[in-house]
Design a protein around this motif. Structure first.
Motif, PDB file in Angstrom:
ATOM      1  N   ASN A 221       0.962  -1.118  -0.085  1.00  0.00           N
ATOM      2  CA  ASN A 221      -0.283   0.050  -0.163  1.00  0.00           C
ATOM      3  C   ASN A 221       0.887   1.104  -0.067  1.00  0.00           C
ATOM      4  N   ASP A 222       2.044   1.205   0.880  1.00  0.00           N
ATOM      5  CA  ASP A 222       2.896   2.369   0.795  1.00  0.00           C
ATOM      6  C   ASP A 222       3.965   2.082  -0.097  1.00  0.00           C
ATOM      7  N   ASP A 223       3.756   2.337  -1.352  1.00  0.00           N
ATOM      8  CA  ASP A 223       4.599   2.047  -2.647  1.00  0.00           C
ATOM      9  C   ASP A 223       4.717   3.367  -3.383  1.00  0.00           C
ATOM     10  N   SER A 224       5.675   4.141  -3.186  1.00  0.00           N
ATOM     11  CA  SER A 224       6.096   5.549  -3.872  1.00  0.00           C
ATOM     12  C   SER A 224       6.649   5.300  -5.158  1.00  0.00           C
ATOM     13  N   LEU A 225       7.024   4.079  -5.654  1.00  0.00           N
ATOM     14  CA  LEU A 225       7.633   4.207  -6.969  1.00  0.00           C
ATOM     15  C   LEU A 225       6.810   3.547  -7.945  1.00  0.00           C
ATOM     16  N   VAL A 226       5.864   2.538  -7.645  1.00  0.00           N
ATOM     17  CA  VAL A 226       5.080   2.094  -8.646  1.00  0.00           C
ATOM     18  C   VAL A 226       3.622   2.065  -7.980  1.00  0.00           C
ATOM     19  N   ASN A 227       2.663   3.000  -8.732  1.00  0.00           N
ATOM     20  CA  ASN A 227       1.374   2.944  -8.065  1.00  0.00           C
ATOM     21  C   ASN A 227       0.585   1.829  -8.102  1.00  0.00           C
ATOM     22  N   PRO A 228       0.235   1.376  -6.731  1.00  0.00           N
ATOM     23  CA  PRO A 228      -0.535   0.073  -6.450  1.00  0.00           C
ATOM     24  C   PRO A 228      -2.065   0.026  -7.336  1.00  0.00           C
ATOM     25  N   ALA A 229      -2.667   0.929  -7.345  1.00  0.00           N
ATOM     26  CA  ALA A 229      -4.036   1.200  -7.842  1.00  0.00           C
ATOM     27  C   ALA A 229      -3.861   1.073  -9.107  1.00  0.00           C
ATOM     28  N   ARG A 230      -3.166   1.631  -9.814  1.00  0.00           N
ATOM     29  CA  ARG A 230      -3.051   1.720 -11.351  1.00  0.00           C
ATOM     30  C   ARG A 230      -2.666   0.381 -11.878  1.00  0.00           C
ATOM     31  N   ASN A 231      -1.471   0.080 -11.250  1.00  0.00           N
ATOM     32  CA  ASN A 231      -0.804  -1.243 -11.932  1.00  0.00           C
ATOM     33  C   ASN A 231      -1.464  -2.367 -11.317  1.00  0.00           C
ATOM     34  N   THR A 232      -1.173  -2.831 -10.060  1.00  0.00           N
ATOM     35  CA  THR A 232      -1.935  -4.150  -9.760  1.00  0.00           C
ATOM     36  C   THR A 232      -3.343  -4.119  -9.636  1.00  0.00           C
ATOM     37  N   GLY A 233      -3.964  -2.992  -9.199  1.00  0.00           N
ATOM     38  CA  GLY A 233      -5.446  -2.979  -9.332  1.00  0.00           C
ATOM     39  C   GLY A 233      -5.905  -2.827 -10.486  1.00  0.00           C
ATOM     40  N   GLY A 234      -5.228  -2.200 -11.418  1.00  0.00           N
ATOM     41  CA  GLY A 234      -5.834  -2.088 -12.921  1.00  0.00           C
ATOM     42  C   GLY A 234      -5.580  -3.283 -13.565  1.00  0.00           C
ATOM     43  N   LEU A 235      -4.541  -4.031 -13.513  1.00  0.00           N
ATOM     44  CA  LEU A 235      -4.396  -5.300 -14.175  1.00  0.00           C
ATOM     45  C   LEU A 235      -5.278  -6.299 -13.696  1.00  0.00           C
ATOM     46  N   ALA A 236      -5.359  -6.385 -12.394  1.00  0.00           N
ATOM     47  CA  ALA A 236      -6.255  -7.477 -11.560  1.00  0.00           C
ATOM     48  C   ALA A 236      -7.717  -7.364 -12.280  1.00  0.00           C
ATOM     49  N   GLY A 237      -8.058  -5.972 -12.587  1.00  0.00           N
ATOM     50  CA  GLY A 237      -9.354  -5.770 -12.907  1.00  0.00           C
ATOM     51  C   GLY A 237      -9.501  -6.304 -14.213  1.00  0.00           C
ATOM     52  N   LYS A 238      -8.722  -5.990 -15.243  1.00  0.00           N
ATOM     53  CA  LYS A 238      -8.806  -6.558 -16.364  1.00  0.00           C
ATOM     54  C   LYS A 238      -8.605  -8.302 -16.812  1.00  0.00           C
ATOM     55  N   LEU A 239      -7.859  -8.589 -15.770  1.00  0.00           N
ATOM     56  CA  LEU A 239      -8.176 -10.126 -15.841  1.00  0.00           C
ATOM     57  C   LEU A 239      -9.256 -10.650 -15.039  1.00  0.00           C
ATOM     58  N   ARG A 240      -9.791 -10.227 -14.152  1.00  0.00           N
ATOM     59  CA  ARG A 240     -11.021 -10.287 -13.671  1.00  0.00           C
ATOM     60  C   ARG A 240     -12.107 -10.429 -14.831  1.00  0.00           C
ATOM     61  N   ALA A 241     -12.250  -9.448 -15.485  1.00  0.00           N
ATOM     62  CA  ALA A 241     -13.119  -9.032 -16.402  1.00  0.00           C
ATOM     63  C   ALA A 241     -12.994 -10.018 -17.530  1.00  0.00           C
ATOM     64  N   ALA A 242     -11.840 -10.741 -17.687  1.00  0.00           N
ATOM     65  CA  ALA A 242     -11.977 -11.649 -18.780  1.00  0.00           C
ATOM     66  C   ALA A 242     -11.935 -12.962 -18.292  1.00  0.00           C
TER      67      ALA A 242
END
Length: 288
Positions: A221-242
């Motif tokens: 949650n405290d990641d200042s280098l790679v945004n967890p919402a955009r990257n982890t959350g975004g990819l997880a959402g696309k995988l789930r949608a598929a």
């Protein structure tokens, strides 16, 4: 042990070990235990095309296999610095492959993916000699290495060059990975991906489809280098949608760097990362 964990975490947090750079302190506090290693095995023609194999000291026989790609912004890193990952996973009963791959400025995108595919192909051909099951291969990576794992698992171009397909993978695991980072903002990363002319299909989020392998995505949650919402959350959402099996986990109390350090056998109290990875693999790519 608690003092050791706190000290090591403090060193990491203070920046003595930069994000994804050689994790000397973590290796120093991570004993080899009941693990054996075979080092410096070539998988390609370039001097960087070398890998190490870690396995349980008790003779492994058709054990699940993990190919781990380290991070370093595609400009730094070496496999020896991630011995603690190989040791920790091998101690859980897995055979672990940790390859080096070519870095910028020697190469740019997508050459490091070509190397990664070569390491996976070597694993598929040779890992049975080391006690691993070529039918149960998982990819795993941290930071830039999680990107590499994602691209190999999602974009069939790279394994396809080796006569393989992502369907041969049981699953993949990404720790704090950048999966959707256009336009490239990081100045170190820009030349690696030829910014501003970075191809759109360089992004893992562009390659999700219904046949993608199952995924376990973990972020701090405290990641200042790679945004967890955009990257982890975004990819997880696309995988789930598929309708691709995916589990996403977010941990407090760790950063981009200490998340991978929590894989160490001596630093597991930082976060339950190792337990989640083991559960995912033992479940054959199902959510922990």
């Amino acid at each position: 042990m608690n003092k050791l964990i706190l000290y090591s975490a403090a060193v990491l947090a203070a920046g003595a070990i930069a994000a994804c750079s050689p994790l000397t302190v973590v290796n120093a506090v991570s004993p080899a235990g009941t693990v054996t290693a075979t080092a410096a095995i070539p998988y390609g023609a370039d001097p960087r095309n070398m890998l190490d194999v870690y396995r349980p000291a008790a003779n492994a026989d058709k054990a699940p296999v993990v190919v781990f790609f380290y991070g370093g912004n595609w400009v730094s890193g070496k496999r020896a610095d991630y011995a603690f990952v190989g040791r920790a996973l091998a101690a859980r009963g897995f055979v672990v492959v940790v390859p080096d791959y070519r870095l910028y400025p020697q190469v740019r995108y997508p050459d490091f993916l070509v190397d990664g595919a070569g390491a996976v192909a070597w694993t598929a051909r040779e890992i049975a000699r080391h006690g691993g099951d070529p039918q149960r291969i998982f990819l795993m990576g941290h930071s830039a290495g999680a990107y590499n794992a994602a691209m190999l698992a999602l974009d069939p171009r790279w394994l396809g060059r080796q006569g393989l397909q992502p369907a041969m993978l049981r699953g993949w695991i990404g720790l704090a990975g950048p999966y959707d980072f256009l336009p490239v903002q990081n100045r170190t990363t820009q030349p690696v991906f030829s910014a501003p002319d970075t191809p759109a299909d360089s992004q893992p989020v562009r390659h999700v489809n219904a046949s993608s392998p199952p995924a376990l995505l973990i972020a701090a949650n405290d990641d200042s280098l790679v945004n967890p919402a955009r990257n982890t959350g975004g990819l997880a959402g696309k995988l789930r949608a598929a309708n691709v099996p995916v589990s996403e986990l977010y941990y407090d109390g760790v950063t981009h760097t200490t998340l991978v350090a929590s894989l160490s056998s001596s630093l597991q109290k930082l976060a339950p990362t190792l337990d989640a990875v083991e559960a995912f693999i033992r479940a054959g790519g199902r959510a922990p």
